[in-house]
Design an enzyme around this catalytic site. Structure first.
Site, mmCIF file in Angstrom:
data_model
loop_
_atom_site.group_PDB
_atom_site.id
_atom_site.type_symbol
_atom_site.label_atom_id
_atom_site.label_comp_id
_atom_site.label_asym_id
_atom_site.label_seq_id
_atom_site.Cartn_x
_atom_site.Cartn_y
_atom_site.Cartn_z
ATOM 1 N N SER A 42 0.812 -1.218 0.000
ATOM 2 C CA SER A 42 0.000 0.000 0.000
ATOM 3 C C SER A 42 0.844 1.266 0.000
ATOM 4 C CB SER A 42 -0.930 0.007 1.217
ATOM 5 O OG SER A 42 -0.194 -0.110 2.420
ATOM 6 N N GLY A 79 -2.032 -4.230 1.145
ATOM 7 C CA GLY A 79 -2.155 -5.428 1.962
ATOM 8 C C GLY A 79 -1.191 -6.532 1.609
ATOM 9 N N ASN A 107 3.713 -5.243 5.880
ATOM 10 C CA ASN A 107 2.560 -6.038 6.295
ATOM 11 C C ASN A 107 2.971 -7.329 7.000
ATOM 12 O OD1 ASN A 107 0.292 -4.400 5.395
ATOM 13 N ND2 ASN A 107 1.025 -4.815 3.323
ATOM 14 N N ASP A 188 -4.973 6.791 10.054
ATOM 15 C CA ASP A 188 -4.616 5.497 10.632
ATOM 16 C C ASP A 188 -3.227 5.501 11.258
ATOM 17 O OD1 ASP A 188 -2.948 5.470 8.418
ATOM 18 O OD2 ASP A 188 -4.012 3.862 7.376
ATOM 19 N N HIS A 191 -0.256 5.086 7.026
ATOM 20 C CA HIS A 191 -0.047 5.434 5.616
ATOM 21 C C HIS A 191 0.217 6.932 5.450
ATOM 22 C CE1 HIS A 191 -2.381 1.649 5.403
ATOM 23 N NE2 HIS A 191 -1.541 1.398 4.399
#
Length: 219
Positions: A42, A79, A107, A188, A191
């Site tokens: 991502s 992801g 991840n 979040d 990111h």
């Protein structure tokens, strides 16, 4: 006699046409932009951002502003783990990249995947790319201290170890200057926002330009 002269002239014209055609094809090939493919998750895919604010678009603009004729291809999948990147590597290589950035592992860390498995996947990815003589920049990741020192040490060692093993350049931390900075991240806290992407590009840009320069000089 006239017939022989005509045939000789015709043969000469045909040969000249072939040479000019070859030169034209060579010039066209030389003029084609360098294709730089970013294989990642991502963070390279531009999660949560408008298309024109994602990493690959901003990087391409920065490179072009410095005179590089380059197309930066977004091969990031939100992801994705190192296993996912490994699984789709052949498909990505089908895009015939001239150079690559590999940014994977965040991840894996967030999911607490065994660093040994992450290392094995990245090892295979780099082995495949380097065997095909494609210049590659490895973008590293750091593990969160919440996993404990043993996990952090094993995970953080993956990137410098593999960069040394394969003789490829390493950008130690893809999120350098961005991680843990609220003003540079989305809600979040993971990111980068648009300003964060700009900071990421500023940090990695010298490494990318060196990669492209070395490619251009056969290094």
């Amino acid at each position: 006699m006239a017939h022989r002269l005509f045939n000789a002239a015709l043969a000469g014209l045909l040969a000249l046409g072939v040479c000019l055609g070859a030169l034209s094809m060579s010039a066209a090939a030389h003029a084609a932009p360098v294709k730089l493919v970013a294989l990642g998750d991502s963070l390279t895919a531009g999660y949560g951002l408008p298309p024109d604010q994602g990493f690959t678009v901003v990087l391409e603009k920065a490179l072009k502003a410095r005179g590089y004729d380059v197309t930066v291809v977004n091969a990031g999948v939100s992801g994705d783990t190192t296993a996912g990147g490994r699984a789709r590597l052949e498909w990505t290589l089908g895009d015939t990249p001239d150079a690559m950035i590999v940014e994977l592992g965040a991840n894996d860390m967030l999911r607490g995947i065994d660093p040994g498995a992450s290392r094995a996947n990245l090892d295979t990815i780099l082995k495949t790319i380097t065997e095909r003589k494609i210049p590659v920049l490895l973008a590293g990741m750091y593990a969160s201290g919440t996993y404990g020192k043993a996990y952090v040490d094993r995970f953080n060692a993956i990137y410098p170890d593999l960069a040394q093993a394969y003789g490829v350049p390493l950008y130690p931390f893809f999120l350098e200057g961005v991680a843990t900075e609220p003003r540079l991240n989305q809600g979040d806290g993971i990111h980068p926002n648009a300003a964060g992407v700009q900071r990421v590009v500023e940090g990695i840009l010298p490494y990318v330009t060196r990669l492209l320069d070395q490619r251009a000089h056969g290094g």
